[in-house]
Design an enzyme around this catalytic site. Structure first.
Site, PDB file in Angstrom:
ATOM      1  N   ARG A 101      -2.440  -2.092  -3.534  1.00  0.00           N
ATOM      2  CA  ARG A 101      -3.642  -1.311  -3.314  1.00  0.00           C
ATOM      3  C   ARG A 101      -3.574  -0.106  -4.246  1.00  0.00           C
ATOM      4  O   ARG A 101      -2.607   0.662  -4.218  1.00  0.00           O
ATOM      5  CB  ARG A 101      -3.708  -0.831  -1.871  1.00  0.00           C
ATOM      6  CG  ARG A 101      -4.938   0.002  -1.653  1.00  0.00           C
ATOM      7  CD  ARG A 101      -4.894   0.755  -0.359  1.00  0.00           C
ATOM      8  NE  ARG A 101      -6.081   1.565  -0.250  1.00  0.00           N
ATOM      9  CZ  ARG A 101      -6.130   2.726   0.378  1.00  0.00           C
ATOM     10  NH1 ARG A 101      -5.058   3.205   0.964  1.00  0.00           N
ATOM     11  NH2 ARG A 101      -7.239   3.405   0.426  1.00  0.00           N
ATOM     12  N   ASN A 156       0.879  -1.174   0.000  1.00  0.00           N
ATOM     13  CA  ASN A 156       0.000   0.000   0.000  1.00  0.00           C
ATOM     14  C   ASN A 156       0.917   1.224   0.000  1.00  0.00           C
ATOM     15  O   ASN A 156       1.491   1.577   1.020  1.00  0.00           O
ATOM     16  CB  ASN A 156      -0.882  -0.039   1.250  1.00  0.00           C
ATOM     17  CG  ASN A 156      -1.851   1.120   1.306  1.00  0.00           C
ATOM     18  OD1 ASN A 156      -1.779   2.056   0.501  1.00  0.00           O
ATOM     19  ND2 ASN A 156      -2.755   1.084   2.266  1.00  0.00           N
ATOM     20  N   HIS A 184     -12.849   3.049  -0.343  1.00  0.00           N
ATOM     21  CA  HIS A 184     -12.881   1.965   0.663  1.00  0.00           C
ATOM     22  C   HIS A 184     -13.583   0.721   0.124  1.00  0.00           C
ATOM     23  O   HIS A 184     -14.103  -0.089   0.892  1.00  0.00           O
ATOM     24  CB  HIS A 184     -13.633   2.390   1.946  1.00  0.00           C
ATOM     25  CG  HIS A 184     -13.020   3.511   2.713  1.00  0.00           C
ATOM     26  ND1 HIS A 184     -13.780   4.537   3.242  1.00  0.00           N
ATOM     27  CD2 HIS A 184     -11.742   3.765   3.051  1.00  0.00           C
ATOM     28  CE1 HIS A 184     -12.975   5.383   3.874  1.00  0.00           C
ATOM     29  NE2 HIS A 184     -11.733   4.938   3.775  1.00  0.00           N
ATOM     30  N   GLU A 197      -8.198  -5.185   4.890  1.00  0.00           N
ATOM     31  CA  GLU A 197      -7.998  -4.858   3.470  1.00  0.00           C
ATOM     32  C   GLU A 197      -6.816  -5.623   2.887  1.00  0.00           C
ATOM     33  O   GLU A 197      -6.849  -6.036   1.734  1.00  0.00           O
ATOM     34  CB  GLU A 197      -7.815  -3.345   3.306  1.00  0.00           C
ATOM     35  CG  GLU A 197      -9.125  -2.620   3.584  1.00  0.00           C
ATOM     36  CD  GLU A 197      -8.982  -1.115   3.686  1.00  0.00           C
ATOM     37  OE1 GLU A 197      -9.199  -0.428   2.688  1.00  0.00           O
ATOM     38  OE2 GLU A 197      -8.651  -0.630   4.788  1.00  0.00           O
ATOM     39  N   ARG A 250     -11.770  15.901   7.635  1.00  0.00           N
ATOM     40  CA  ARG A 250     -12.509  16.315   6.428  1.00  0.00           C
ATOM     41  C   ARG A 250     -13.954  16.676   6.796  1.00  0.00           C
ATOM     42  O   ARG A 250     -14.561  16.022   7.638  1.00  0.00           O
ATOM     43  CB  ARG A 250     -12.536  15.173   5.404  1.00  0.00           C
ATOM     44  CG  ARG A 250     -11.223  14.977   4.717  1.00  0.00           C
ATOM     45  CD  ARG A 250     -11.268  13.767   3.796  1.00  0.00           C
ATOM     46  NE  ARG A 250     -10.223  12.822   4.158  1.00  0.00           N
ATOM     47  CZ  ARG A 250     -10.209  11.534   3.857  1.00  0.00           C
ATOM     48  NH1 ARG A 250     -11.191  11.011   3.158  1.00  0.00           N
ATOM     49  NH2 ARG A 250      -9.214  10.763   4.229  1.00  0.00           N
TER      50      ARG A 250
END
Ligand code: AMP
Length: 398
Positions: A90, A7, A179, A385, A240
């Site tokens: 990823r 990743n 996601h 993941e 965010r």
């Protein structure tokens, strides 16, 4: 087959070596400060975590150190590179080009580069990671697993914005969602736990972490999701803003004398629960401590967050004309019992019979949060993941 899962960010690279058949993690670690100085953290399964400073001018050196660590005669977990059968990367943004994982070829790399506009921070870094691995492992197959792929099943009515159609035609402005690997993994696991066919279920997955998104999964397909063209849309997040009235942007720009970049910086890095708590923290552990000590803004931040998640659940129950199961996952979803309780406090009308006793103090374990007979069942399902990427990689390389 051992799969190396990578990743890659712009200055960091996380990795795990997974035996994809037994699903055992053999080793994991992190390269940080790539392009600055360089630090490697490496931990073999059951062994000590090691940290060392290593010069990493580029990602190629970082990968080189990862390989050295994995094959080190004393602390390594494989004898040579031959024992790494494939690399799973990823990838953040596959635009409309990728609706599933793919074996990486030159055409794939070109297509990913064409999506760079849509994820300028992430996609170039992902490609650098691919090319660094190719240099050092030229004969090892590489697979790209996209964050956006799972959501490519959304119908037009869910992915089109109320904007001039030509922006979609010219620039591909639409909802993509993120996601996806996690939403897919968790919704599948929820079906297994319920002992029901994945294809027959209506599930809402709440991936609540540093970035948060909620997805409606109907009959095994993503039909709507809260993140949009970028990961800024949707629920309130760590730093965010999530969805806001777009007119706020011009208003703040004028009041604070900011240009568009300055406003975007505020929305991405200074908002969310961090902004709401008056800059206290984006970490829910800090916010919980502050709230318990009587900090009013920390409580407001936690409550705004939970309320925004509950509203998406309501919207997606409507979108699917019902819901069988709701799953909480990722750092906050798996660990924060206050947030889960707050979110579920809005869901009685749907038929959620919440079990507060089971929820209290529950961290990081797969568990049902509803009482026997609850019409809609709620679960904590830890996401993984890396394992999902290893599975996809194995399936494609085999
Ligand atoms: P993730 O992006 O999935 O790694 O989630 C990271 C976030 O999870 C952190 O910023 C924290 O806000 C939250 N988190 C992690 N552990 C806990 C915990 N024990 N209690 C509450 N929140 C947690």
């Amino acid at each position: 087959m051992n799969v190396l899962v990578i990743n890659c960010g712009s200055s960091s690279l996380k990795f795990q070596l997974i035996n994809a058949e037994s699903e055992e993690v053999l080793a994991k670690g992190l390269c940080e400060r790539i392009g600055i100085d360089g630090r490697l953290t490496y931990q073999p399964e059951g062994g000590e975590k090691e940290k060392s400073d290593k010069p990493m001018p580029t990602h190629t050196e970082a990968i080189q150190y990862v390989i050295e660590a994995l094959t080190n005669p004393e602390t390594g977990v494989v004898k040579s590179l031959d024992e790494i059968g494939a690399v799973g990367h990823r990838m953040v943004h596959g635009g409309e080009k990728f609706s599933s994982s793919v074996v990486i070829t030159d055409e794939v790399k070109k297509a990913v580069a064409e999506c760079n506009d849509l994820a300028p921070l992430h996609n170039p870094a992902n490609l650098i990671g691919v090319e660094a691995c190719e240099k050092l492992m030229p004969n090892t197959p590489m697979v790209g697993v996209f964050d956006t792929a799972f959501h490519q099943t959304m119908p037009e009515k869910a992915y089109m914005y109320g904007l001039p159609y030509e922006y979609y035609e010219k620039y591909k402005v639409r909802r993509y969602g993120f996601h996806g690997t996690s939403h897919s993994f968790v919704s599948k696991r929820a079906a297994e736990v319920m002992g029901r066919p994945y294809e027959d279920l209506k599930t809402i997955v709440c991936h609540l972490g540093n970035g948060s998104s909620v997805t409606a999964v109907m009959n095994g397909k993503s039909v709507d999701t809260s993140m949009g063209l970028t990961p800024l849309e949707g629920v309130v997040m760590g730093t965010r803003s999530g969805s806001i009235d777009p007119a706020i942007m011009e208003f703040i720009a004028q009041k604070e004398n900011l240009d568009i970049e300055g406003v975007m910086n505020v929305l991405n890095k200074k908002s969310g629960v961090y902004g709401l708590s008056g800059g206290l923290s984006s970490d829910f552990r800090d916010l919980t401590d502050a709230m318990n000590a009587g900090d009013k803004k920390a409580k407001i931040a936690m409550d705004v967050f939970s309320y925004s998640v509950a509203k998406y659940i309501g919207a997606y129950a409507a979108a699917m004309n019902g819901v069988d199961c709701i799953a909480f996952t990722a750092g906050i979803g798996e660990n924060d019992d206050y947030v889960r309780e707050q979110v579920c406090s809005y869901l009685g009308y749907l038929g959620v019979d919440f079990d507060k006793e089971v929820n209290d103090g529950l961290r990081g374990t797969e568990k049902e949060l509803t009482k026997p007979g609850s019409k809609v069942r709620v679960f904590v399902i830890p996401t993984n993941e890396e394992l999902a990427i290893a599975r996809e990689t194995l399936a494609l390389v085999k």
